[in-house]
Design an enzyme around this catalytic site. Structure first.
Site, PDB file in Angstrom:
ATOM      1  N   GLY A  62       0.814  -1.014   0.071  1.00 44.76           N
ATOM      2  CA  GLY A  62      -0.114  -0.058   0.091  1.00 44.76           C
ATOM      3  C   GLY A  62       1.005   1.244   0.024  1.00 44.76           C
ATOM      4  O   GLY A  62       2.309   1.072   0.306  1.00 44.76           O
ATOM      5  N   LYS A  63       0.317   2.259  -0.279  1.00 39.51           N
ATOM      6  CA  LYS A  63       1.135   3.831  -0.232  1.00 39.51           C
ATOM      7  C   LYS A  63      -0.012   4.644  -0.420  1.00 39.51           C
ATOM      8  O   LYS A  63      -1.038   4.518  -1.186  1.00 39.51           O
ATOM      9  CB  LYS A  63       1.975   3.583  -1.395  1.00 39.51           C
ATOM     10  CG  LYS A  63       2.821   4.964  -1.452  1.00 39.51           C
ATOM     11  CD  LYS A  63       3.927   5.033  -0.321  1.00 39.51           C
ATOM     12  CE  LYS A  63       5.150   3.870  -0.401  1.00 39.51           C
ATOM     13  NZ  LYS A  63       6.340   4.146   0.801  1.00 39.51           N
ATOM     14  N   GLY A  64       0.212   6.003   0.236  1.00 43.54           N
ATOM     15  CA  GLY A  64      -0.728   7.017   0.014  1.00 43.54           C
ATOM     16  C   GLY A  64       0.075   8.138   0.753  1.00 43.54           C
ATOM     17  O   GLY A  64       1.282   8.507   0.703  1.00 43.54           O
TER      18      GLY A  64
END
Length: 435
Positions: A124-126
Site C-alpha cells: 500500500g502507499k498513500g
C-alpha cells in the site's frame, strides 16, 4: 525519519515521465520490472495481469483550517495494490507532487518487498499533496487527524497499516493512531507503524532500512570474495538510510570514502570517519560543510571509482545520461528506485551487479512488521532483539535470492522478483478466485 521504502524524510518524489532523457514514473518502472521478472518466474499470466493494477485507490478531500482562520482543501490518496498474503502495508507521504499513479507504483514495490522478505503483508502507499514546509505544527496535526478520518474506512490493523514516508514521521503516526483510536472507541496502536516507542513503536525502527542496506552490502561483498577491509564505498545521501548504512559498514571494516547531502558531497580517498560526520537528518547542511580533503557534487560522487556505490537519497539518479560514467564495481540500492529501467539494462550489459531496493532497504518494513507484532501482543521488544531478528530475516531473504542468482544465472533484481512473484503467485493459486 526513515520510510519503509528506504527514503529519508527529506527525499523527493519520483518524477513522472518515460523517455530515456527523463526519469520514468514509479508506476511505469514497476510495471516494466514486473513484465521482465514474469518471464523468469513460473507464474500464471492471469496473476501477472492482475498484479499490474491495484485492488483499489481511494482519493479524498482533506480540508484544513489554517492558523489564520482561512480554509484550504488538499487532495489525499491511499493506493492498495494486493492483499493476497496479508493486510496492505506502506507509507503515507506529505509532498506537493503526490499523485494517484505515484502511489500505485510505490504500492506495487511494497508488494514485492513484503513478498521477498516473506512478510504477511501486501503493498500500500498513500499521502496528501501538500508541502509540509508550509504547515505549522498545529496545521500538520489538524491535517493528519482529518486525513486519518477520511481514510479510516480502508485502514486498520487487519486491513491496511500505514507508516511514515516522505514529509511524515513518528509524530504524524502518533496523531494518526490517536485520531483512529478516538473513532474506534479503543486504543488501537497497530493501525500504524513507525510510532514513538512510548505509544507502541518499536526500538530500532528508524535506523532499520540503513541497517539492512549495510547487512546486504556485507553479504554481497562476501559473495564476490572481496575483503571488506579493502572495499571502498561511496554513499549518496547521508540521511537516515545512508548514515546508518555507512557507519555500520565503517564499523565492520569497509572504507567509506565519500558521502553527500542535498548540497554536495565530501571525499577522502583514505576513508572518512563516518562517526564524525553528522547526518543530514541530525544537522542539515553539515555533510557538505564538513572539512574533508575534497568536495564534489552529488553527480560526481555517483561516478567515483569505488567498489560499492550506494545511492541512498532519491529515485532516478542513475539514468541513461550518466550510466556510462558509473565506475563502481557494484551498486546497492538504498533509496527506492534510484536506477531507471533503461540504466539498469546498461549496468547489466557492463556486468555491474545491482542489488535491488526491494531487498536491500527492506529493513524498514521488516521492523514495521516487528512493531505490528509487538502491538498485537502488547509486549515491546528490546533493541538487541530487534537487531537480532532483523539480521536473521535479512539473511533468510538474501539466501533465497542468492540461490536464484547462483542456480539460474539471474541478475540480483530478477532473482528478487522471482522470489517475490513465486510467493505471490503461489498464494493466489492456493486461495483461488472468488466467486
Amino acid at each position: 525519519m526513515m520510510t519503509e521504502d528506504g527514503k529519508n524524510r527529506n527525499g523527493e518524489a519520483v518524477a513522472d515521465g518515460g523517455s530515456e532523457s527523463e526519469p520514468e514514473s514509479a508506476l511505469a518502472t514497476a510495471r516494466r520490472q514486473l513484465e521482465r521478472a514474469a518471464s523468469h518466474a513460473d507464474v500464471d499470466d492471469g496473476v501477472v495481469a492482475r498484479l499490474k493494477h491495484p485492488t483499489r485507490v481511494q482519493q479524498v478531500s482533506v480540508p484544513l483550517r489554517r492558523d489564520d482562520g482561512s480554509l484550504d482543501v488538499f487532495t489525499g490518496f491511499r493506493a492498495q495494490h494486493d492483499d493476497v498474503r496479508g493486510p496492505y502495508k506502506g507509507g503515507l507521504r506529505y509532498h506537493p507532487e503526490v499523485t494517484a499513479d505515484e502511489c500505485i507504483g510505490l504500492s506495487m514495490w511494497m508488494t514485492w518487498k513484503c513478498a521477498v522478505m516473506d512478510l504477511p503483508f501486501g503493498g500500500g502507499k498513500g499521502g496528501v499533496a501538500v508541502d509540509p514546509k508550509t504547515l505549522s505544527d498545529e496545521e500538520r496535526e489538524r491535517l493528519t487527524r482529518r486525513f486519518a478520518e477520511e481514510i479510516r474506512n480502508v485502514v486498520g490493523p487487519k486491513k491496511d497499516v500505514p507508516a511514515p514516508d516522505m514529509g511524515t514521521g513518528p509524530q504524524e503516526m502518533a496523531w494518526f493512531m490517536d485520531a483512529y483510536s478516538m473513532q474506534q472507541g479503543e486504543t488501537t496502536p497497530g493501525v500504524v507503524t513507525g510510532k514513538p516507542p512510548v505509544i507502541g513503536g518499536s526500538y530500532g525502527r528508524e535506523e532499520a532500512p540503513g541497517r539492512s542496506v549495510a547487512i546486504v552490502t556485507r553479504e554481497a561483498i562476501d559473495f564476490y570474495d572481496w575483503d571488506i577491509e579493502d572495499t571502498t564505498v561511496a554513499v549518496q545521501g547521508f540521511g537516515s538510510v545512508g548514515a546508518n548504512a555507512a557507519r555500520l559498514l565503517d564499523e565492520w571494516g569497509a572504507k567509506v570514502v565519500a558521502v553527500s547531502d542535498v548540497d554536495g558531497a565530501i571525499y577522502d580517498p583514505d576513508g572518512l570517519d563516518t562517526q564524525d560526520v553528522e547526518g543530514h537528518d541530525e544537522r542539515p547542511g553539515m555533510v557538505s560543510g564538513y572539512d574533508a580533503p575534497e568536495s564534489l557534487t552529488n553527480e560526481e560522487l555517483l561516478e567515483l571509482d569505488v567498489d560499492v556505490l550506494i545511492p541512498a537519497a532519491i529515485g532516478n539518479v542513475i539514468t541513461t545520461e550518466n550510466v556510462d560514467a558509473i565506475s563502481a564495481d557494484m551498486v546497492v540500492e538504498g533509496a527506492n528506485g534510484p536506477t531507471t529501467f533503461a540504466a539498469d539494462a546498461v549496468l547489466e550489459e557492463r556486468e555491474i551487479p545491482v542489488v535491488p531496493d526491494i531487498l536491500a532497504n527492506a529493513g524498514g518494513v521488516t521492523v514495521s512488521y516487528f512493531e505490528w507484532l509487538q502491538d498485537i501482543n502488547r509486549r515491546q521488544w528490546s533493541l538487541e532483539r530487534v537487531h537480532e531478528e532483523l539480521e536473521a530475516e535479512m539473511l533468510k531473504a538474501w539466501n533465497a535470492v542468492r540461490e536464484h542468482v547462483e542456480e539460474r544465472d539471474l541478475t540480483w533484481r530478477d532473482a528478487a522478483y522471482v522470489v517475490a512473484l513465486s510467493r505471490i503467485g503461489g498464494a493466489k493459486e492456493t486461495r483461488g478466485l472468488w466467486p
